[in-house]
Scaffold this motif. Structure first.
Motif, PDB file in Angstrom:
ATOM      1  N   THR A  20       0.807  -1.221   0.000  1.00  0.00           N
ATOM      2  CA  THR A  20       0.000   0.000   0.000  1.00  0.00           C
ATOM      3  C   THR A  20       0.841   1.273   0.000  1.00  0.00           C
ATOM      4  O   THR A  20       0.617   2.146  -0.844  1.00  0.00           O
ATOM      5  N   PRO A  21       1.826   1.441   0.900  1.00  0.00           N
ATOM      6  CA  PRO A  21       2.596   2.689   0.854  1.00  0.00           C
ATOM      7  C   PRO A  21       3.354   2.875  -0.458  1.00  0.00           C
ATOM      8  O   PRO A  21       3.469   3.993  -0.964  1.00  0.00           O
ATOM      9  N   ASN A  24       0.606   3.668  -3.211  1.00  0.00           N
ATOM     10  CA  ASN A  24       0.022   4.993  -2.968  1.00  0.00           C
ATOM     11  C   ASN A  24       1.005   6.088  -3.356  1.00  0.00           C
ATOM     12  O   ASN A  24       0.623   7.102  -3.935  1.00  0.00           O
ATOM     13  N   GLU A  29      -3.303   7.227  -3.922  1.00  0.00           N
ATOM     14  CA  GLU A  29      -4.309   6.478  -3.168  1.00  0.00           C
ATOM     15  C   GLU A  29      -5.589   6.381  -3.991  1.00  0.00           C
ATOM     16  O   GLU A  29      -5.950   7.310  -4.699  1.00  0.00           O
ATOM     17  N   ASP A  30      -6.266   5.280  -3.914  1.00  0.00           N
ATOM     18  CA  ASP A  30      -7.525   5.021  -4.621  1.00  0.00           C
ATOM     19  C   ASP A  30      -7.368   4.881  -6.142  1.00  0.00           C
ATOM     20  O   ASP A  30      -8.361   4.874  -6.856  1.00  0.00           O
ATOM     21  N   ASN A  31      -6.134   4.778  -6.646  1.00  0.00           N
ATOM     22  CA  ASN A  31      -5.908   4.584  -8.077  1.00  0.00           C
ATOM     23  C   ASN A  31      -5.509   3.153  -8.405  1.00  0.00           C
ATOM     24  O   ASN A  31      -5.132   2.870  -9.535  1.00  0.00           O
ATOM     25  N   GLU A  33      -6.035  -1.335  -7.201  1.00  0.00           N
ATOM     26  CA  GLU A  33      -6.654  -2.376  -6.392  1.00  0.00           C
ATOM     27  C   GLU A  33      -6.132  -3.731  -6.834  1.00  0.00           C
ATOM     28  O   GLU A  33      -5.715  -3.900  -7.977  1.00  0.00           O
TER      29      GLU A  33
END
Length: 70
Positions: A20-21, A24, A29-31, A33
């Motif tokens: 995640t880090p 991101n 972030e949110d770009n 999955e």
């Protein structure tokens, strides 16, 4: 929005917490999955003009593998 997909070996929520880090910071972030239900554990990034080798290298530095899908 253009999407780019990678086959990965990210297989659990702990793996996602590790990357995640990295993701991101790289794509925002949110770009992105990871589909943990997919047999290929597909990472989808929704961002224009992404450098596939940069994403692959970042994921490998975090300890995982990523292979760009066609």
């Amino acid at each position: 929005m253009e999407t780019t997909q990678f086959k990965t070996n990210i297989k659990c929520s702990g793996c996602i917490a590790t990357v995640t880090p990295v993701l991101n910071g790289l794509v925002g972030e949110d770009n992105w999955e990871v589909d943990l239900q997919s047999p290929d554990k597909v990472l989808t990034i929704a961002k224009e003009n992404i450098d596939k080798s940069e994403v692959r290298n970042a994921i490998e530095k975090a300890g995982y593998k990523a292979e760009a899908l066609a």
